[in-house]
Design a protein around this motif. Structure first.
Motif, short mmCIF file in Angstrom:
data_model
loop_
_atom_site.label_atom_id
_atom_site.label_comp_id
_atom_site.label_asym_id
_atom_site.label_seq_id
_atom_site.Cartn_x
_atom_site.Cartn_y
_atom_site.Cartn_z
N ARG A 47 -4.92 8.87 -15.39
CA ARG A 47 -4.05 9.23 -14.67
C ARG A 47 -3.13 10.08 -15.34
NH1 ARG A 47 -4.71 13.42 -11.07
NH2 ARG A 47 -6.25 13.57 -12.96
N GLY A 83 0.58 12.50 -8.43
CA GLY A 83 -0.60 12.97 -8.51
C GLY A 83 -1.92 11.30 -9.94
N GLN A 84 -1.07 9.90 -9.20
CA GLN A 84 -1.51 9.28 -9.30
C GLN A 84 -3.30 7.97 -8.68
OE1 GLN A 84 1.15 6.42 -11.36
NE2 GLN A 84 2.44 7.32 -11.49
N SER A 85 -2.94 7.37 -8.25
CA SER A 85 -4.33 6.68 -7.82
C SER A 85 -3.82 5.16 -7.08
CB SER A 85 -5.99 6.95 -8.10
OG SER A 85 -5.48 6.41 -9.35
N PRO A 86 -5.12 4.65 -6.09
CA PRO A 86 -4.66 3.38 -5.66
C PRO A 86 -4.61 1.64 -6.67
CG PRO A 86 -5.90 4.28 -4.60
CD PRO A 86 -6.04 5.40 -5.25
N LEU A 128 -12.73 6.01 -6.12
CA LEU A 128 -12.62 4.40 -5.85
C LEU A 128 -12.30 3.73 -4.47
CD1 LEU A 128 -9.12 4.43 -7.78
CD2 LEU A 128 -11.32 2.99 -8.88
N MET A 129 -12.47 4.19 -3.52
CA MET A 129 -12.67 3.90 -2.21
C MET A 129 -14.37 3.36 -1.33
SD MET A 129 -9.52 5.29 0.05
CE MET A 129 -9.48 4.98 1.51
N ARG A 130 -14.72 4.17 -1.37
CA ARG A 130 -16.02 5.29 -0.91
C ARG A 130 -17.30 4.45 -2.81
NH1 ARG A 130 -16.51 5.59 4.17
NH2 ARG A 130 -15.53 6.95 5.02
N ASP A 172 -1.30 16.10 -14.19
CA ASP A 172 -0.95 16.22 -12.49
C ASP A 172 0.40 15.09 -13.00
OD1 ASP A 172 -2.82 17.57 -11.24
OD2 ASP A 172 -4.06 16.04 -10.89
N SER A 222 -8.03 -0.46 -2.68
CA SER A 222 -8.61 1.00 -2.77
C SER A 222 -10.29 0.27 -1.98
CB SER A 222 -9.77 1.28 -3.44
OG SER A 222 -9.64 0.64 -5.08
N PRO A 225 -11.83 14.91 0.23
CA PRO A 225 -11.74 14.04 1.63
C PRO A 225 -12.37 15.34 2.26
CG PRO A 225 -9.41 14.78 -0.22
CD PRO A 225 -10.63 15.19 -1.08
N TYR A 235 -10.64 11.17 -6.64
CA TYR A 235 -10.78 9.85 -7.81
C TYR A 235 -10.48 8.95 -6.74
CZ TYR A 235 -11.30 12.41 -11.95
OH TYR A 235 -11.03 13.30 -13.29
N SER A 236 -9.40 8.95 -5.85
CA SER A 236 -8.70 8.25 -4.76
C SER A 236 -10.14 7.99 -3.72
CB SER A 236 -7.61 8.55 -3.80
OG SER A 236 -6.47 8.50 -4.52
N LYS A 237 -10.55 8.83 -3.68
CA LYS A 237 -11.66 8.85 -2.69
C LYS A 237 -12.94 8.17 -2.93
CE LYS A 237 -15.12 11.04 0.93
NZ LYS A 237 -16.03 11.71 1.79
N LEU A 269 -0.68 18.39 -2.39
CA LEU A 269 -1.57 16.63 -3.61
C LEU A 269 -2.39 17.55 -4.34
CD1 LEU A 269 -1.86 14.20 -0.43
CD2 LEU A 269 0.15 15.31 -2.32
N PRO A 270 -2.22 16.72 -5.68
CA PRO A 270 -3.45 16.73 -6.68
C PRO A 270 -4.73 17.06 -6.16
CG PRO A 270 -0.99 15.64 -7.31
CD PRO A 270 -1.24 15.38 -5.36
N SER A 281 -0.63 10.10 -4.59
CA SER A 281 -1.27 10.98 -5.05
C SER A 281 -0.62 12.01 -5.32
CB SER A 281 -2.54 11.72 -4.00
OG SER A 281 -1.34 11.59 -2.39
N LYS A 327 -7.28 16.18 -8.19
CA LYS A 327 -8.08 15.22 -8.51
C LYS A 327 -7.41 13.84 -8.54
CE LYS A 327 -9.25 17.52 -12.90
NZ LYS A 327 -8.43 18.06 -13.96
N SER A 328 -6.71 13.45 -8.45
CA SER A 328 -6.26 12.74 -7.01
C SER A 328 -6.66 12.18 -6.40
CB SER A 328 -4.33 12.55 -7.26
OG SER A 328 -3.88 12.57 -7.91
N LEU A 329 -6.72 13.26 -5.07
CA LEU A 329 -7.63 12.81 -3.73
C LEU A 329 -8.42 12.93 -4.00
CD1 LEU A 329 -6.02 15.60 -2.08
CD2 LEU A 329 -5.56 13.71 -1.65
N MET A 332 -4.18 7.39 0.02
CA MET A 332 -4.41 8.91 0.33
C MET A 332 -3.87 9.93 0.28
SD MET A 332 -9.27 9.76 0.31
CE MET A 332 -8.93 10.93 -0.22
N ARG A 340 -8.72 4.62 -13.62
CA ARG A 340 -8.77 5.52 -12.87
C ARG A 340 -7.02 5.79 -13.55
NH1 ARG A 340 -10.24 9.71 -13.62
NH2 ARG A 340 -12.45 8.59 -12.83
#
Lengths: 272, 272, 272
Positions: free
Chosen positions: C252, C154-157, B229-231, C257, C162, B115, B225-227, B218-219, C151, B221-223, C179, C248
């Motif tokens: 997760r 510990g998860q993701s969208p 997925l989005m980008r 996490d 996303s 992030p 991996y979320s980024k 916040l965890p 997050s 890795k979740s941040l 996020m 993902r």
């Protein structure tokens, strides 16, 4: 400050158009829809004239092009008279020809290389609204309204609105307009991102003129190249969307849904 | 509550940078533009330093990275002194080198995996605004302003703004900023979606610190991996846009439009 | 006016569902999450039932489908009880199966061909929020809230958020939600473009019923084809995003996490 006389400053008006007034003045080509007694509804002939006017403006010495309307309306959309007196025996041919005309019409907007500016002087309907996502600036009078009542006419979106509207305002708000016939006013159009700026109706022309003056004083090539950078990556998708929309309309125009809606429209008009 | 001493809690400052202060503390790497007497305008050396700082932060033990500025300005953009004293005989080489530097600079933002957070402490201009579409969070002081006066300088957008700005705010609003030089304030930037949150100027630093604390708990890795997925789906387009924008600027920097605008700028400065 | 009796006007309820009430009436298929004692949290069985209900509604004689909930909540998301009593020895198999179920669940939304309408009668959490970007209309009660605390768990969208959320509200606002766990209320969801319209809680059902009536009176094929034009160009990307998100999450769900966050959740519940 004093300025040197500029030969491009002479207003020229092109008399080859029957339903448009096209002028070139101060680096601005202005295309004015001029059929006020019919609320600037678009006939087949006007579609062709606008294509010519846009293709000409793309190559002339102007820096920008502006589209506006005479009278109370900006444009009431496709003239439903276009659908009248159609012989059922050649319905398929007429629908195919109309789809081809519409595709060429929208392509002229997609491929227009200079900043394209709409000056929405009053209510805008149908295809005059859907192509707004292909403009670079949309000025609106505070009495302008925007409506795209396709599904109530048994039709479907055109003007690349099925691509540009969700990108501009998000899918849910785009659906309200292009699937569920929601009419919005100038302020809603502004907050949805469809409109750049709203001016009061009584000073609309002077406000627009002043805003345009600021724009045309900028380096023309920077504007041209900036637009190319912004639109370049989506040109292919825009043309694909245009083709898909026109193909669907060729089917829709021949459907019972559309025939019934058009018949209701004319039946309603004849009563009044 | 009382907390166990954390070795990552020790602030470290990296003295290899001449125009930046880079610290790592509490899982946050902070990159501070530190040339306040020049309103944090970016020299060639600073571009290189920021690339190093971002690439280092991408691999260090921090969870997030923050960019901010010292003094009244966040960043006044490309230092126009970069254009001064250029020998016309090697203008093409300098333009090409500058385009390459800019491309590498913007790539460092595109590829930053964690992030990335901007803390806009005051006015932001030019390339410091255009790259904001590549950040994940943008906090702004209520006295911040955002301007990208490319076309008035004979130039064209960079920082992937020609792609990210229309996606964030719609094409018409994006044109106002990156084609027509509109300067917006913090509230307008918030409502256009460019800014995440606006804080009052007098408590800006503490408000940002408190918002960052929530994020870094916040965890990680979740941040990350979320980024991703989005980008992920737009990375290829972002790099293509970056290359196209830099190629165009290499041409623009050598144009008469740009030369005239830069000369006017320095003529104006010397009068005052 | 008086209306001719319509055979499609007879309400039918399908008793094959244990946790849903599915009715077909007046060209509207309504899928009601019916597990109010658990705030309509989704069990594995409910995911399967909703897939069946959506696939059935896609082919039935209705014009539109509506999803809503009984009781105070719209849906509290994935039932965390789904994570309980998992034998570590087959954790990988369970995660893989859950990922496959989620992928099929979200695909049922992506591929739903008719207008899909959410009537958010109260708080919505997690996957019930993320899939909203795949709906065409989202009506919300003014007491509705929207939160996606991935997050922090510990998860993701998932649910294609996303991709859809940045497109709807811009990257920065999307990050806040998916996020950084920001919970938004109905008005914020409206201004971000996630929600179409907000109605007062006490008249929510009648307001929604009246809005739906307007929609179903439109030509069904125009709605179907308009949706196809809008969604067509992004279907491939939506399916790609769905697969990437589920892959993902399979990782997760097996991470420390996630295990730590779930343990904290149940430890917290047992205290109260």
């Amino acid at each position: 400050g004093q300025e040197v006389a500029d030969t491009t400053n002479t207003e020229t008006s092109n008399s080859e158009y029957k339903n448009l007034i096209v002028t070139q003045e101060n680096k601005i080509t202005t295309i004015t829809l001029n059929r006020p007694t019919r609320k600037n509804a678009l006939t087949v002939e006007m579609y062709e004239e606008i294509i010519v006017a846009l293709n000409t403006a793309a190559k002339d010495s102007s820096t920008i092009a502006v589209i506006t309307g005479t009278g109370d309306y900006y444009c009431s959309g496709n003239d439903l008279e276009n659908f009248k007196n159609i012989n059922p025996s050649n319905m398929n041919q007429i629908a195919t020809d109309s789809g081809d005309l519409l595709r060429r019409y929208v392509s002229a907007y997609i491929d227009f290389p200079k900043p394209l500016i709409a000056a929405i002087n009053g209510p805008a309907i149908g295809v005059s609204v859907t192509v707004l996502g292909l403009f670079d600036v949309v000025f609106a009078s505070d009495n302008a309204t925007f409506s795209t009542p396709f599904s109530s006419l048994g039709q479907s979106p055109e003007g690349c609105a099925s691509y540009t509207f969700p990108k501009i305002m998000g899918h849910a708000k785009a659906c309200e307009m292009i699937m569920f016939n929601k009419k919005i006013d100038a302020q809603e159009a502004l907050s949805s991102g469809l409109v750049t700026k709203v001016f009061p109706q009584d000073s609309f022309q002077t406000s627009v003129a002043s805003a345009l003056k600021e724009i045309v004083d900028l380096p023309a090539k920077s504007l041209l190249y900036s637009k190319a950078l912004m639109r370049g990556p989506e040109l292919e998708q825009l043309h694909k969307t245009n083709i898909a929309e026109c193909d669907r309309l060729i089917e829709r125009w021949q459907s019972d849904d559309c025939a019934n809606a058009i018949m209701k429209f004319f039946a309603g008009k004849e009563k009044h």
